[in-house]
Design an enzyme around this catalytic site. Structure first.
Site, mmCIF file in Angstrom:
data_model
loop_
_atom_site.group_PDB
_atom_site.id
_atom_site.type_symbol
_atom_site.label_atom_id
_atom_site.label_comp_id
_atom_site.label_asym_id
_atom_site.label_seq_id
_atom_site.Cartn_x
_atom_site.Cartn_y
_atom_site.Cartn_z
ATOM 1 N N VAL A 98 -41.876 69.646 39.214
ATOM 2 C CA VAL A 98 -41.978 68.196 39.273
ATOM 3 C C VAL A 98 -40.942 67.552 38.363
ATOM 4 O O VAL A 98 -40.302 66.557 38.717
ATOM 5 C CB VAL A 98 -43.396 67.741 38.876
ATOM 6 C CG1 VAL A 98 -43.506 66.220 38.853
ATOM 7 C CG2 VAL A 98 -44.433 68.340 39.812
ATOM 8 N N GLU A 99 -40.778 68.114 37.185
ATOM 9 C CA GLU A 99 -39.896 67.515 36.184
ATOM 10 C C GLU A 99 -38.412 67.681 36.507
ATOM 11 O O GLU A 99 -37.636 66.745 36.378
ATOM 12 C CB GLU A 99 -40.187 68.131 34.800
ATOM 13 C CG GLU A 99 -41.483 67.681 34.169
ATOM 14 C CD GLU A 99 -41.417 66.237 33.682
ATOM 15 O OE1 GLU A 99 -40.305 65.706 33.534
ATOM 16 O OE2 GLU A 99 -42.488 65.649 33.457
#
Length: 504
Positions: free
Chosen positions: A150-151
């Protein structure tokens, strides 16, 4: 506290995670680190940086309580863990599932981007084993090991507009709070080992603050102060204070759904029409002590691997040489450590072709470049000098040693923050194909490799990566056989590598 969080999950999942983390697999020693299998890499997808954490000692987290008695020892072969790391990750899922329409939106998005998903997963194979090990040691749900998807899409070179950097996207202030050094030589926010431990420390503290993993993740994205204010607003109004009930920025509202969507896809890939190749459930890399000083290229030669492969495991490096006082460890593939040590032991020449130099009154970069047989642009690149850098007496430089010839060699593609070039016209996009090299691309467009590095946020060149290429002014172009690039490039491709990866 973790036991309370896990009490909301189905009993089957709780049973899968009831075995203490220390028993799930051998813990990594101080000199061991890792992930899984080397592979190609993908275009990054960076989420906004974490908020500013509250300094102070980190509370410990209780491990999940067992939901049933363990079977007799002969029925549980702890010496033979899952062969596939994906199975180990699935068995450790312990967060309550998030029920939100936004999860379906993200599932459909990932499902419509199979190549993106594949490249992201391939990149993760370098680092995932180590992260899973550390997550399990702390008794945390293994969903946390997926958070770099996600990051940063598991791109350790990912860099955002907010100056967040690395797999876990630490902004400078949060990085300093969690003792991730950021200096001329290295940036530990990109160090796979250091940043992983810092991120897990931070997430543990956030979980202890809220007692809820969804709120802890929201705080990681938005900042614990922002989430605390949102909770207090709802509490004053007599409203629920769970993640889905809080008023938060759109990015934070979509943050946990992204992780939930990835969890759902990994839990049942067939249902989404995707498949994941097995990842060996064994260490991919090992940490070894660094010599006092050594060129990156020479270290790669000793390990008998490419420079790009070495940098992928040591992405914190800012300079073309490793300085022992600032970088005390080197991460190498587990199967290359003995080779590295053997070659290092028998090498009887200087380990570096660079020397540190402090500029004096009367020095100029162009004269120093000429004296040390290196192009001025390359000297600037090696030292991270941009148009905004103030250079003068007292400024530290790396200069080639006389007679080393290093000035004629291409520089390693270590991290370089994107150069702001929005006002410059004529930029075209080249999408890297399998087997292409920086040198080959530079020759194709009749530009220098240093220029390509300067124009782009280039770490490790990977298939599918977008490079911005600026054409030379018309009067400087060679008339014979010019390289023609269609002006009808898709709008979404323009300057793609200069944008935060989450927007690509």
């Amino acid at each position: 506290m973790l036991a309370a969080a896990c009490s909301h999950i189905p009993s089957a999942a709780a049973t899968a995670t009831s075995t203490p983390a220390a028993q799930l697999a051998p813990s990594a020693g101080a000199d061991r680190v890792t992930a899984a299998t080397p592979a190609a890499v993908a275009t990054p997808a960076v989420a906004p940086p974490a908020g500013n954490p509250t300094p102070g000692p980190l509370p410990s987290i209780a491990k999940p309580q067992e939901t049933k008695d363990l079977e007799p020892p002969h029925a549980i072969d702890l010496a033979r863990p899952a062969d596939d790391l994906w199975d180990r990750i699935r068995d450790g899922f312990a967060m309550a599932d998030l029920e939100s329409p936004l999860v379906g939106v993200r599932e459909r998005w990932y499902g419509s981007q199979p190549e993106y998903l594949k490249r992201m997963v391939e990149r993760s194979k370098l680092y995932l084993y180590y992260i899973v090990e550390e997550v399990e040691k702390r008794g945390m749900p293994t969903e946390i090991a997926l958070l770099p998807m996600v990051e940063s899409a598991f791109n350790p070179m990912a860099y955002s507009r907010s100056h967040a950097s690395g797999l876990w996207q630490f902004i400078p202030s949060t990085g300093k709070t969690y003792k991730l050094s950021q200096n001329w030589w290295t940036d530990a926010r990109r160090d796979v080992v250091a940043s992983t431990n810092a991120a897990l420390d931070y997430l543990q503290a956030l979980y202890e603050l809220h007692g809820d993993w969804h709120l802890a993740l929201a705080s990681y994205n938005f900042g614990e102060n922002g989430v605390a204010r949102a909770i207090e607003r709802n509490r004053v109004k007599g409203l629920p204070t769970d993640y889905l009930s809080l008023k938060m920025p759109p990015e934070t509202r979509g943050y946990v759904p992204k992780l939930q969507a990835l969890k759902n896809i990994i839990s049942n890939p067939e249902a989404f029409g995707v498949s994941f190749e097995p990842i060996p459930n064994e260490p991919y890399f090992i940490v070894v002590p660094t010599p006092s000083a050594i060129d990156i290229r020479l270290a790669a030669t000793f390990a008998e691997m490419s420079v790009d492969e070495l940098i992928a495991l040591n992405p914190a490096l800012n300079r073309p040489m490793i300085s022992g006082p600032h970088t005390q460890t080197l991460v190498l593939p587990a199967d290359r450590v003995d080779t590295f040590r053997r070659n290092l032991d028998v090498y009887d020449q200087p380990l570096t072709s660079w020397q540190s130099y402090v500029m004096k009154r009367g020095d100029s970069l162009d004269r120093l470049a000429a004296k040390h047989a290196i192009a001025l642009s390359k000297l600037k690149l090696a030292n991270g000098i941009t148009s905004r850098t103030k250079v003068g007496p007292g400024f530290q430089l790396l200069l080639p040693l006389t007679g080393s010839g290093v000035g004629a060699e291409p520089l390693p593609a270590v991290f370089r923050p994107p150069v702001r070039t929005a006002s410059r016209r004529g930029g075209m996009v080249h999408i890297v194909k399998k087997g292409e090299t920086l040198y080959g691309i530079s020759r194709r467009y009749r530009v220098s490799t240093d220029s390509v590095l300067r124009w782009n946020h280039v770490g490790v060149l990977t298939t599918g990566q977008r490079l911005i290429i600026y054409r030379a002014p018309a009067k400087a172009r060679k008339p014979a056989n010019p390289v023609k690039i269609s002006a009808a490039q898709p709008k979404r491709n323009v300057v793609a590598t200069l944008l935060p990866a989450g927007q690509q």
